[in-house]
Design a protein around this motif. Structure first.
Motif, PDB file in Angstrom:
ATOM      1  N   PRO A 328       0.824  -1.215   0.000  1.00 55.90           N
ATOM      2  CA  PRO A 328       0.000   0.000   0.000  1.00 55.90           C
ATOM      3  C   PRO A 328       0.858   1.264   0.000  1.00 55.90           C
ATOM      4  O   PRO A 328       1.615   1.517   0.926  1.00 55.90           O
ATOM      5  N   GLY A 329       0.796   2.039  -1.091  1.00 55.10           N
ATOM      6  CA  GLY A 329       1.501   3.310  -1.178  1.00 55.10           C
ATOM      7  C   GLY A 329       2.914   3.229  -1.692  1.00 55.10           C
ATOM      8  O   GLY A 329       3.590   4.258  -1.775  1.00 55.10           O
ATOM      9  N   TRP A 330       3.401   2.055  -2.103  1.00 53.04           N
ATOM     10  CA  TRP A 330       4.782   1.966  -2.604  1.00 53.04           C
ATOM     11  C   TRP A 330       4.930   0.799  -3.569  1.00 53.04           C
ATOM     12  O   TRP A 330       4.167  -0.159  -3.542  1.00 53.04           O
ATOM     13  N   ILE A 331       5.925   0.909  -4.425  1.00 55.57           N
ATOM     14  CA  ILE A 331       6.322  -0.216  -5.275  1.00 55.57           C
ATOM     15  C   ILE A 331       7.832  -0.202  -5.411  1.00 55.57           C
ATOM     16  O   ILE A 331       8.481   0.836  -5.274  1.00 55.57           O
ATOM     17  N   VAL A 332       8.380  -1.382  -5.656  1.00 54.09           N
ATOM     18  CA  VAL A 332       9.773  -1.498  -6.074  1.00 54.09           C
ATOM     19  C   VAL A 332       9.768  -1.668  -7.582  1.00 54.09           C
ATOM     20  O   VAL A 332       9.101  -2.568  -8.108  1.00 54.09           O
ATOM     21  N   LEU A 333      10.498  -0.794  -8.266  1.00 55.17           N
ATOM     22  CA  LEU A 333      10.490  -0.778  -9.718  1.00 55.17           C
ATOM     23  C   LEU A 333      11.632  -1.600 -10.298  1.00 55.17           C
ATOM     24  O   LEU A 333      12.792  -1.409  -9.916  1.00 55.17           O
ATOM     25  N   ASN A 334      11.324  -2.481 -11.215  1.00 57.18           N
ATOM     26  CA  ASN A 334      12.340  -3.158 -12.030  1.00 57.18           C
ATOM     27  C   ASN A 334      12.491  -2.315 -13.290  1.00 57.18           C
ATOM     28  O   ASN A 334      11.753  -2.484 -14.256  1.00 57.18           O
ATOM     29  N   GLN A 335      13.437  -1.378 -13.250  1.00 59.73           N
ATOM     30  CA  GLN A 335      13.503  -0.337 -14.273  1.00 59.73           C
ATOM     31  C   GLN A 335      14.073  -0.843 -15.595  1.00 59.73           C
ATOM     32  O   GLN A 335      14.969  -1.664 -15.626  1.00 59.73           O
ATOM     33  N   GLU A 336      13.509  -0.321 -16.692  1.00 59.48           N
ATOM     34  CA  GLU A 336      14.001  -0.595 -18.049  1.00 59.48           C
ATOM     35  C   GLU A 336      14.343   0.739 -18.703  1.00 59.48           C
ATOM     36  O   GLU A 336      13.713   1.754 -18.443  1.00 59.48           O
ATOM     37  N   GLY A 337      15.332   0.735 -19.572  1.00 60.61           N
ATOM     38  CA  GLY A 337      15.652   1.948 -20.313  1.00 60.61           C
ATOM     39  C   GLY A 337      16.376   2.974 -19.477  1.00 60.61           C
ATOM     40  O   GLY A 337      16.770   2.734 -18.339  1.00 60.61           O
ATOM     41  N   GLU A 338      16.535   4.174 -20.064  1.00 61.95           N
ATOM     42  CA  GLU A 338      17.365   5.219 -19.460  1.00 61.95           C
ATOM     43  C   GLU A 338      16.565   6.361 -18.873  1.00 61.95           C
ATOM     44  O   GLU A 338      17.126   7.240 -18.223  1.00 61.95           O
ATOM     45  N   HIS A 339      15.271   6.397 -19.100  1.00 62.56           N
ATOM     46  CA  HIS A 339      14.469   7.535 -18.653  1.00 62.56           C
ATOM     47  C   HIS A 339      13.835   7.194 -17.312  1.00 62.56           C
ATOM     48  O   HIS A 339      12.819   6.516 -17.243  1.00 62.56           O
ATOM     49  N   GLY A 340      14.456   7.646 -16.243  1.00 67.62           N
ATOM     50  CA  GLY A 340      13.994   7.316 -14.912  1.00 67.62           C
ATOM     51  C   GLY A 340      12.758   8.089 -14.513  1.00 67.62           C
ATOM     52  O   GLY A 340      12.186   8.851 -15.286  1.00 67.62           O
ATOM     53  N   LEU A 341      12.365   7.894 -13.264  1.00 67.10           N
ATOM     54  CA  LEU A 341      11.186   8.547 -12.722  1.00 67.10           C
ATOM     55  C   LEU A 341      11.593   9.483 -11.597  1.00 67.10           C
ATOM     56  O   LEU A 341      12.595   9.267 -10.907  1.00 67.10           O
ATOM     57  N   LYS A 342      10.797  10.524 -11.406  1.00 66.76           N
ATOM     58  CA  LYS A 342      11.062  11.489 -10.351  1.00 66.76           C
ATOM     59  C   LYS A 342       9.738  11.962  -9.773  1.00 66.76           C
ATOM     60  O   LYS A 342       8.663  11.722 -10.365  1.00 66.76           O
ATOM     61  N   ALA A 343       9.821  12.604  -8.655  1.00 70.71           N
ATOM     62  CA  ALA A 343       8.608  13.114  -8.010  1.00 70.71           C
ATOM     63  C   ALA A 343       7.844  14.019  -8.967  1.00 70.71           C
ATOM     64  O   ALA A 343       8.421  14.856  -9.645  1.00 70.71           O
ATOM     65  N   GLY A 344       6.539  13.803  -9.021  1.00 71.96           N
ATOM     66  CA  GLY A 344       5.680  14.604  -9.892  1.00 71.96           C
ATOM     67  C   GLY A 344       5.345  13.959 -11.217  1.00 71.96           C
ATOM     68  O   GLY A 344       4.394  14.359 -11.895  1.00 71.96           O
ATOM     69  N   ASP A 345       6.127  12.955 -11.631  1.00 71.66           N
ATOM     70  CA  ASP A 345       5.854  12.275 -12.904  1.00 71.66           C
ATOM     71  C   ASP A 345       4.541  11.503 -12.813  1.00 71.66           C
ATOM     72  O   ASP A 345       4.190  10.941 -11.767  1.00 71.66           O
ATOM     73  N   GLY A 346       3.839  11.446 -13.925  1.00 68.79           N
ATOM     74  CA  GLY A 346       2.626  10.650 -14.001  1.00 68.79           C
ATOM     75  C   GLY A 346       2.910   9.272 -14.563  1.00 68.79           C
ATOM     76  O   GLY A 346       3.738   9.122 -15.471  1.00 68.79           O
ATOM     77  N   ILE A 347       2.261   8.252 -14.001  1.00 64.70           N
ATOM     78  CA  ILE A 347       2.439   6.884 -14.485  1.00 64.70           C
ATOM     79  C   ILE A 347       1.088   6.206 -14.616  1.00 64.70           C
ATOM     80  O   ILE A 347       0.074   6.670 -14.076  1.00 64.70           O
ATOM     81  N   VAL A 348       1.062   5.103 -15.359  1.00 63.83           N
ATOM     82  CA  VAL A 348      -0.113   4.250 -15.429  1.00 63.83           C
ATOM     83  C   VAL A 348       0.341   2.808 -15.240  1.00 63.83           C
ATOM     84  O   VAL A 348       1.398   2.409 -15.712  1.00 63.83           O
ATOM     85  N   PHE A 349      -0.444   2.040 -14.510  1.00 70.08           N
ATOM     86  CA  PHE A 349      -0.182   0.621 -14.309  1.00 70.08           C
ATOM     87  C   PHE A 349      -0.907  -0.157 -15.396  1.00 70.08           C
ATOM     88  O   PHE A 349      -2.139  -0.106 -15.485  1.00 70.08           O
ATOM     89  N   ASP A 350      -0.142  -0.862 -16.219  1.00 71.23           N
ATOM     90  CA  ASP A 350      -0.725  -1.638 -17.313  1.00 71.23           C
ATOM     91  C   ASP A 350      -0.825  -3.098 -16.892  1.00 71.23           C
ATOM     92  O   ASP A 350       0.126  -3.863 -16.975  1.00 71.23           O
ATOM     93  N   ALA A 351      -2.027  -3.474 -16.436  1.00 62.35           N
ATOM     94  CA  ALA A 351      -2.257  -4.844 -15.984  1.00 62.35           C
ATOM     95  C   ALA A 351      -2.924  -5.686 -17.058  1.00 62.35           C
ATOM     96  O   ALA A 351      -3.402  -6.786 -16.785  1.00 62.35           O
TER      97      ALA A 351
END
Length: 817
Positions: A328-351
Motif C-alpha cells: 500500500p503506497g509503494w512499489i519497487v520498480l524493475n527499471q528498463e531503459g534510461e528515462h527514470g522517474l522522479k517526483a511529480g511524474d505521471g504513471i499508469v499501471f498496465d495490468a
C-alpha cells in the motif's frame, strides 16, 4: 518551369499556438483548416478573418501555408466552396490539400494561382493512379497513401514525377484514407467529411466460426501504433521525396514543437549527408508528447503484428519497467531503459485489463528503486497492483516545461529585405548611396584621410545598422576613391535617409493584385439533360458462385462479381456464358492497387468479361483503352456533379455508382443537377466500413508477419468482430490480403425508392455478402417487387426487417436531425 525539389518539412497547426510552435522549430510550411471543408473539424481551426494575418505571419518568416480542403463536397456546397477558394487566393494561401476531384477542378478554374496538392484522401497508391490525377490538373504535389513502403514509393520515381509528399510522423488510420466508411455507417459521422469517430481505437472481440476467442489483453484489434519514420528520412531524401508531413492538427503546440524540431534535424542531416544529430532526449520528447507506441508503419515493409499489437488504443508514453514488489503506497520498480522517474511524474499501471479500468497516479517520492505515492491523493486500489505489472510514464512536468519553452520563449524574427547598396564618391564631392533605383547623397564633402579612411569594412558596419527597420543589409559595393574620410555621424544620417526613401517607395507601390478569374462554378458543371424515363433495372453484386446462379434464375441482366480469389473470375464468366440469354458479367477490380499490381487487371482482362467495375484510380488508367463497359464504383467517391462530369468525360466511365457518403437529400440534389442516366444507386448492402492494409487474420490468428508465412487463416475460417455494443461485423480478405470489415446490419434505401425514381434514375443495385442461395433469391425477389411497383418501400422495409437476422438500417441515407 523547373520543379523545386528542395526537401520541405510540413507541420500541422490546429490553432495559432501550434502555428507559432511550427515556425519556431523549423517548419518550412504548415497545413491548417478553416471551419468547413476540412478533415479535422474537431481541431480549433482558423477563421476566415484569421487568414490574412496568418498568411502575413507565415510569409514574413519564410513559411508557406497550405489549407486543407480535404473532404468530399456535396452539391449544395459547391457555391460555398467556390467562395472559399476565392477567399484563399485573396489571402495569399500557397496551396490547398484536396480530396474531391470536382473541388480540385473548381480550384483550377476560379483560383488558378493556388497550388493543388492531391490529399492522401484521394487514395493515390500507384503510379497509374497518379498519372490519371495529374492528367486532370497538372498537380503541384501528390500526398501518397500511408500504406506504401519505401520500395513501393521508389516505383513512382520520386525525383522525376509529380513532387511527392509522404507522412513521416503521427497517428496512422487503420483504413485507407478516403476509403473508410465506418463512422458514416455506424453514426453518420463521415471520415470523408472531417467527422471521424475513431472507431478503430475502440475494443473489439474476435469471433471465429461462431466462437468468441479469448484474446487476453489484446482488445484493440484495429488500433495501429503511431508512425515515427525519423530514421528512414535519409532513404526518403535519397529517393527524391519532396515533402515530409507530420500528422497532428488535433495535437498540442508542445507536440508540434517537439516533433518538428526532431524532423528538422533529420532532414538537415540527410541533406548534408552527415550522421544524425538527434539526441536521446529529442526522441524521448517526441514519444512523451504523444504516442500510442511508435513504429515505422508500412514504410519499412509489411509486418502486421508489429504495426497493431492490440494492447491499447490511446496515448501511452514511455515504458519504464515492471513492478518487482509492492505494498500500500509503494512499489519497487524493475527499471528498463534510461528515462527514470522522479517526483511529480505521471504513471499508469498496465495490468492488461480493460483500459477504462486501469489505474494511474503521480509519484510522490523516489527513493532508489522504490516509488512512493501519496496515500490520500493517489486513489489507487493497491489490492489490484501485483508484481509483473508493466508501468508506463505518461507525463513528465520537467520535460513539458522544456518543450513549452521551444515555442513559448522563441523569438521569431521576420525575414527582411536584403539591401544591395552601391557607394560612390571622389575627393571634394558628396558620398552617394544607390539602392533599388534610389539615390541619396551627403551634404558633407569627402576629404583625404589622415587615419580611419572609408573602407568597405567600415561601410558594411555602419550601413548594416538596420535593426529597427524592415530591411537587412545584403551587400555593399564600394566604389569610393581610396583614402577618403567622412564623419561617422554623416554616414549614419545618410543611412537613415536611404531607409526613409525606401519606405516611401514601398508605400507608393500599389498592392499586388492577383487577377480575378472570370470563370465560375458553372464552367465545370454538367448540363442537366432531360431524357425519356427508362424502365428500372436491377443489378446484383455477387461474392460467391451460388449468388450468380440465383441472380440468373431470377432474371437479373447485369451481374457484378467481386470474389476474394480472382482466379475464380473465369468461373464466374463461364457460369453466365453457360446460362445463355442476355445477362452480362462485370468483374470488380480490387479497391486498392499498389505499384506492380497491374497483374490483377491483366487477370480480369484475360477472363474476358462484358465489363469492369472500377474501384481505384489505377484501374481508370489501365482500362481506359479497353473495349469493356466501365462502371465506376462507390470507392471513386462521386459526391457532386462536377466530380461526376470528370469521371464520365475524362475517365470515360459509362456510368457511376453514387457515393456512399450521400444521405437521401444530398443524393437527390445530385440527381437533380446531373443527368440521371450517369448513375446507379446501391439499394441494399452490408456497408464496407474499414478497408485496411492491416490484416487481422495474420495478426491475431497466426504466428506469421505477412501473407508469406501466415498460413492463410482467411481461407479456412469465417471471422467476425464484435464491437462494444455487441454488434457482429463480418471480416473478409481480398486478393491483396487487404481486409474489409462489413457492417453486420444491411442498409436499405427501400423507403426512399419513390423519391429517387422520380428523378429519372433507372439503375439500382443490390450487393450481397455471405447470403446463401435461398436468401439471395428472396432478397432479389423482394426488390424486384419494389421496382415493378408491386409493393412499396415501407412494406419492403418491414419485410426486410424480418428476413435479415439483424434487421436493416437506413444508415448513411438518413438525414441528421
Amino acid at each position: 518551369m523547373e520543379i523545386d525539389r528542395t526537401p520541405e518539412l510540413l507541420s500541422p497547426a490546429g490553432n495559432w499556438d501550434c502555428a507559432r510552435a511550427a515556425v519556431a522549430n523549423g517548419a518550412d510550411a504548415i497545413f491548417f483548416g478553416l471551419s468547413k471543408f476540412n478533415a479535422r473539424l474537431r481541431a480549433d481551426n482558423f477563421t476566415d478573418e484569421d487568414l490574412p494575418e496568418l498568411m502575413d505571419f507565415l510569409h514574413a518568416h519564410g513559411v508557406k501555408g497550405f489549407v486543407t480542403m480535404n473532404t468530399l463536397i456535396f452539391t449544395s456546397e459547391l457555391e460555398a466552396a467556390e467562395a472559399q477558394l476565392r477567399l484563399l487566393e485573396r489571402a495569399g494561401v500557397d496551396a490547398i490539400i484536396v480530396q474531391d476531384l470536382g473541388l480540385a477542378m473548381l480550384c483550377r478554374t476560379v483560383a488558378p494561382s493556388i497550388e493543388i496538392h492531391a490529399s492522401t484522401q484521394m487514395t493515390i497508391t500507384s503510379p497509374e493512379g497518379l498519372e490519371f490525377i495529374d492528367s486532370l490538373y497538372k498537380l503541384d504535389r501528390a500526398v501518397l497513401s500511408r500504406e506504401l513502403s519505401l520500395t513501393e514509393i521508389n516505383k513512382f520515381h520520386p525525383s522525376e514525377c509529380v513532387p511527392l509528399e509522404v507522412f513521416v510522423h503521427g497517428a496512422l488510420c487503420v483504413a485507407y484514407s478516403g476509403q473508410c466508411l465506418t463512422s458514416e455507417s455506424l453514426g453518420q459521422r463521415s471520415a470523408n467529411r472531417g467527422e471521424c469517430a475513431q472507431a478503430c481505437r475502440m475494443p473489439y472481440e474476435l469471433v471465429v466460426d461462431g466462437e468468441t476467442v479469448d484474446m487476453g489483453e489484446k482488445r484493440y484489434l484495429l488500433s495501429p501504433q503511431d508512425l515515427a519514420a525519423v530514421d528512414l528520412i535519409p532513404e526518403l531524401v535519397a529517393q527524391g521525396v519532396v515533402s515530409y508531413k507530420i500528422e497532428g492538427r488535433l495535437k498540442t503546440p508542445e507536440y508540434v514543437a517537439a516533433v518538428t524540431r526532431v524532423y528538422r534535424k533529420a532532414i538537415d542531416d540527410a541533406v548534408a549527408k552527415r550522421p544524425s544529430t538527434i539526441t536521446k532526449r529529442d526522441r524521448y520528447a517526441m514519444e512523451m508528447t504523444f504516442s500510442r507506441g511508435l513504429s515505422t508503419g508500412w514504410l519499412a515493409g509489411t509486418n502486421h503484428p508489429y504495426l497493431t499489437h492490440g494492447k491499447f488504443g490511446k496515448k501511452r508514453g514511455v515504458r519504464i519497467g515492471t513492478v518487482e514488489n509492492c505494498g500500500p503506497g509503494w512499489i519497487v520498480l524493475n527499471q528498463e531503459g534510461e528515462h527514470g522517474l522522479k517526483a511529480g511524474d505521471g504513471i499508469v499501471f498496465d495490468a492488461g485489463e480493460n483500459r477504462n479500468l486501469e489505474q494511474g497516479t503521480r509519484i510522490w517520492k523516489v527513493d532508489g528503486d522504490v516509488l512512493n505515492f501519496h496515500r490520500k491523493h493517489s486513489k489507487i486500489n493497491w489490492d489490484r497492483i501485483k508484481p509483473g505489472i508493466v508501468i508506463y510514464k505518461t507525463d513528465d512536468p520537467k520535460l513539458n516545461a522544456e518543450v513549452k519553452a521551444l515555442w513559448k520563449n522563441a523569438k521569431l524574427t521576420p525575414l527582411k529585405d536584403g539591401l544591395n547598396i552601391k557607394a560612390t564618391g571622389i575627393a571634394g564631392t558628396s558620398l552617394t548611396l544607390e539602392c533599388n533605383g534610389i539615390s541619396v547623397s551627403t551634404s558633407e564633402i569627402l576629404e583625404p584621410a589622415e587615419n580611419r579612411p572609408l573602407t568597405t569594412e567600415l561601410l558594411v558596419k555602419q550601413l548594416g545598422r538596420l535593426g529597427n527597420t524592415n530591411y537587412q543589409l545584403g551587400s555593399v559595393e564600394n566604389q569610393v576613391e581610396e583614402g577618403l574620410i567622412l564623419p561617422v555621424s554623416a554616414l549614419n544620417r545618410l543611412r537613415r535617409a536611404l531607409v526613409e526613401k525606401l519606405d516611401q517607395q514601398a508605400a507608393a507601390l500599389p498592392p499586388i493584385e492577383k487577377p480575378i478569374s472570370k470563370r465560375t462554378l458553372a464552367n465545370i458543371m454538367p448540363e442537366k439533360v432531360t431524357t425519356d424515363t427508362k424502365a428500372p433495372e436491377l443489378s446484383v453484386l455477387t461474392r460467391h458462385p451460388h449468388q450468380i446462379e440465383a441472380a440468373l434464375e431470377n432474371g437479373v441482366k447485369r451481374i457484378y462479381a467481386d470474389f476474394e480469389d480472382i482466379r475464380r473470375y473465369k468461373d464466374a464468366v463461364e457460369i453466365v456464358r453457360a446460362a445463355g440469354g442476355d445477362a452480362t458479367i462485370h468483374l470488380a477490380t480490387p479497391r486498392i492497387q499498389k505499384p506492380q499490381e497491374t497483374g490483377y487487371f491483366k487477370f480480369i482482362d484475360r477472363s474476358a468479361p462484358d465489363g469492369v467495375l472500377i474501384r481505384n484510380l489505377g484501374a481508370v488508367t489501365y482500362f481506359a483503352e479497353k473495349d469493356y463497359y466501365r462502371t465506376g464504383d462507390f470507392s471513386l467517391n462521386c459526391a457532386n456533379p462536377a466530380t461526376a462530369k470528370i469521371l464520365k468525360e475524362r475517365a470515360a466511365l459509362d456510368h457511376l455508382t453514387l457515393s456512399y457518403d450521400l444521405n437521401i437529400q444530398q443524393l437527390l440534389d445530385m440527381l437533380n443537377q446531373a443527368p440521371s442516366d450517369w448513375f446507379e444507386l446501391t439499394l441494399h448492402q452490408h456497408m464496407p466500413m474499414f478497408h485496411m492494409e492491416h490484416c487481422v487474420f495474420c495478426t491475431f490468428m497466426s504466428e506469421g508477419t505477412s501473407y508469406k508465412d501466415c498460413g492463410r487463416p482467411c481461407e479456412k475460417h469465417q471471422v467476425q468482430l464484435r464491437d462494444r455494443v455487441g454488434q457482429l461485423h463480418t471480416l473478409m480478405a481480398d486478393v491483396g490480403c487487404r481486409n474489409t470489415l462489413f457492417n453486420g446490419r444491411a442498409q436499405t434505401a427501400a423507403r426512399f425508392y419513390n423519391d429517387v425514381r422520380s428523378t429519372g434514375l433507372h439503375r439500382y443495385r443490390i450487393d450481397f455478402l455471405n447470403e446463401d442461395a435461398t436468401a439471395t433469391s428472396l432478397t432479389l425477389q423482394a426488390y424486384q417487387q419494389l421496382l415493378s411497383n408491386k409493393t412499396d418501400g415501407h412494406l419492403l422495409w418491414q419485410d426486410l426487417g424480418v428476413m435479415e437476422k439483424l434487421g436493416v438500417t437506413e444508415g448513411t441515407l438518413e438525414v441528421k436531425s
